[in-house]
Write a protein that holds these residues in place. Structure first.
Motif, short mmCIF file in Angstrom:
data_model
loop_
_atom_site.label_atom_id
_atom_site.label_comp_id
_atom_site.label_asym_id
_atom_site.label_seq_id
_atom_site.Cartn_x
_atom_site.Cartn_y
_atom_site.Cartn_z
N THR A 70 -21.77 1.99 -32.66
CA THR A 70 -21.63 1.01 -31.58
C THR A 70 -22.87 1.14 -30.73
N LEU A 74 -22.83 -1.91 -24.56
CA LEU A 74 -21.66 -1.29 -23.94
C LEU A 74 -21.97 -0.83 -22.52
N SER A 85 -18.49 5.96 -28.91
CA SER A 85 -19.78 5.35 -29.23
C SER A 85 -20.85 6.41 -29.41
N LYS A 138 -12.84 -0.28 -37.06
CA LYS A 138 -12.84 0.15 -35.66
C LYS A 138 -11.43 0.08 -35.06
N LEU A 181 -15.73 -1.26 -29.10
CA LEU A 181 -16.75 -0.65 -29.96
C LEU A 181 -17.45 -1.66 -30.86
N SER A 182 -17.29 -2.95 -30.57
CA SER A 182 -17.84 -4.00 -31.43
C SER A 182 -19.37 -4.07 -31.49
N MET A 209 -23.35 -3.76 -32.02
CA MET A 209 -24.16 -2.91 -32.90
C MET A 209 -25.61 -3.37 -32.99
N GLY A 235 -20.76 -9.45 -29.31
CA GLY A 235 -20.52 -8.05 -28.98
C GLY A 235 -20.28 -7.81 -27.50
#
Length: 395
Positions: free
Chosen positions: A131, A136, A157, A311, A336-337, A339, A375
């Motif tokens: 992640t 985030l 993460s 996830k 946690l999507s 990336m 995300g």
């Protein structure tokens, strides 16, 4: 005439950054989209591959600036990770390991089922694990989020970033051995990179707090000194052709446990961090080609579905025994999507090691572009549903 053209080229990147910031502010105000999504889209549409306004992202100086921007966020991210919490509640660490292994396995099966080679499938699976801390952390800071889902997402993460960099470098080493037959090349592109990157980060994490105490600047200049140290560490790691990502993340983790107080008012390292965040997302967007995205679109979407399932299942499986509810476990998986930033930077850095994988992994370009937009939105949505944003607290 030539000098005029060179001057115009020098202006292209600063103009792109300024445009991205303006569009980010307007877009966030009128649509609610996270600013970082709009920064990435600006870079994507203005890039060499689409509109042709920006040069290719191959200049080492531009890559260094991107690594510094990412390094500042990774340091702050690592600084928030409390390793003692992982020891106290071992089920959180078990959740992270299970989620990473499940995500890796599902993505590998899907990629191999779509006709990818074994090595390509392994690379795609390794790059599906992490992640990206940038999206985030940006959403967490913008929304001033705090709570169980926020902290679990941050810690998981960090754990899957370490695991992803480890797995990715091992596969790159295998790729190097398969293509060149050189055992030393394989080792230097995998285990040696990991060892030197981690050692550099740990060394800075021990030395910088010690220097601050020696100078008596712990409470006054910590933010400035840490910022300068991250810049130096990112430049040193890129020069040595090791991982600036792993080095700066390790630096933050070790520095936290040296008990130096990091000024909490300087989130994202203040305005410098905000400026470099704009730069980072424009560069990441500019590194993606629409042709690659189009060619790998359907496989990329299938990989995203497999990754998302990994996830969600991984974080929900041990949610009750780790001290939270099923609902918060699922929301942690949604958070946690992202990336995109971590994946694209890892691939750009393999070029510095003489291994060009970006052109060979078209599905990854499609997945990175989709998650560059979705995300941060998914993180924002998960934190709001968990009632952990400042807006929810004020209500």
């Amino acid at each position: 005439m030539t000098e005029t053209m060179l001057s115009a080229t020098d202006l292209v990147w600063p103009l792109a950054f300024a445009l991205a910031w303006v569009l980010g502010e307007l877009g966030h105000r009128f649509t609610g989209l996270p600013r970082v999504s709009i920064y990435a889209l600006t870079g994507f549409f203005a890039s060499y591959w689409q509109a042709g306004l920006l040069p290719r992202v191959s200049d080492s100086t531009m890559l260094l600036l991107a690594n510094i921007a990412f390094g500042l966020i990774l340091f702050e991210f690592g600084y928030r990770i409390n390793l003692r919490w992982l020891r106290t509640n071992a089920w959180v660490g078990i959740t992270g390991l299970f989620e990473a292994l499940l995500t890796f396995s599902l993505v590998y099966v899907v990629a191999y089922g779509f006709g990818q080679t074994m090595l390509s499938s392994l690379l795609l699976a390794a790059l599906a694990i992490p992640t990206s801390p940038v999206e985030l952390m940006r959403v967490v800071n913008e929304r001033r989020a705090s709570g169980q889902v926020t902290e679990r997402a941050l810690h998981l993460s960090a754990l899957n970033c370490f695991l992803a960099v480890f797995a990715f470098n091992l596969v790159v080493g295998l790729w190097t051995f398969e293509s060149s037959g050189s055992v030393w090349g394989a080792v230097s592109n995998s285990l040696l990179v990991l060892a030197v990157s981690g050692a550099l980060g740990a060394l800075f994490g021990l030395a910088v707090p010690g220097l601050l105490r020696k100078l008596g600047k712990v409470s006054t200049d910590a933010t400035l000194v840490f910022g300068l140290a991250v810049i130096l560490l990112a430049a040193l790691a890129q020069t040595l052709k090791v991982s600036p990502l792993l080095a700066t993340l390790t630096f933050g983790c070790v520095a936290r446990h040296r008990r130096v107080v990091f000024n909490q008012t300087q989130r994202n390292f203040g305005e410098l961090g905000n400026l470099l965040t704009v730069l980072l997302f424009v560069v990441i967007g500019a590194g993606l080609s629409w042709a690659r995205v189009y060619n790998g679109l359907w496989i990329g979407l299938a990989l995203l579905a497999a990754r998302f399932a990994g996830k969600l299942i991984g974080t929900a499986a041990f949610s009750r025994v780790s001290g939270t509810s099923w609902r918060k476990g699922v929301l942690t998986g949604v958070a946690l999507s992202p990336m995109s930033v971590l994946v694209v930077l890892l691939l750009l850095q393999t070029r510095q090691m003489g291994v060009d994988l970006l052109d060979q992994l078209a599905p990854l370009s499609a997945a990175a572009l989709v998650l560059a937009i979705l995300g941060p939105l998914l993180v924002q949505w998960a934190l709001k549903l968990a009632h952990e944003t400042a807006d929810d607290e004020e209500k």
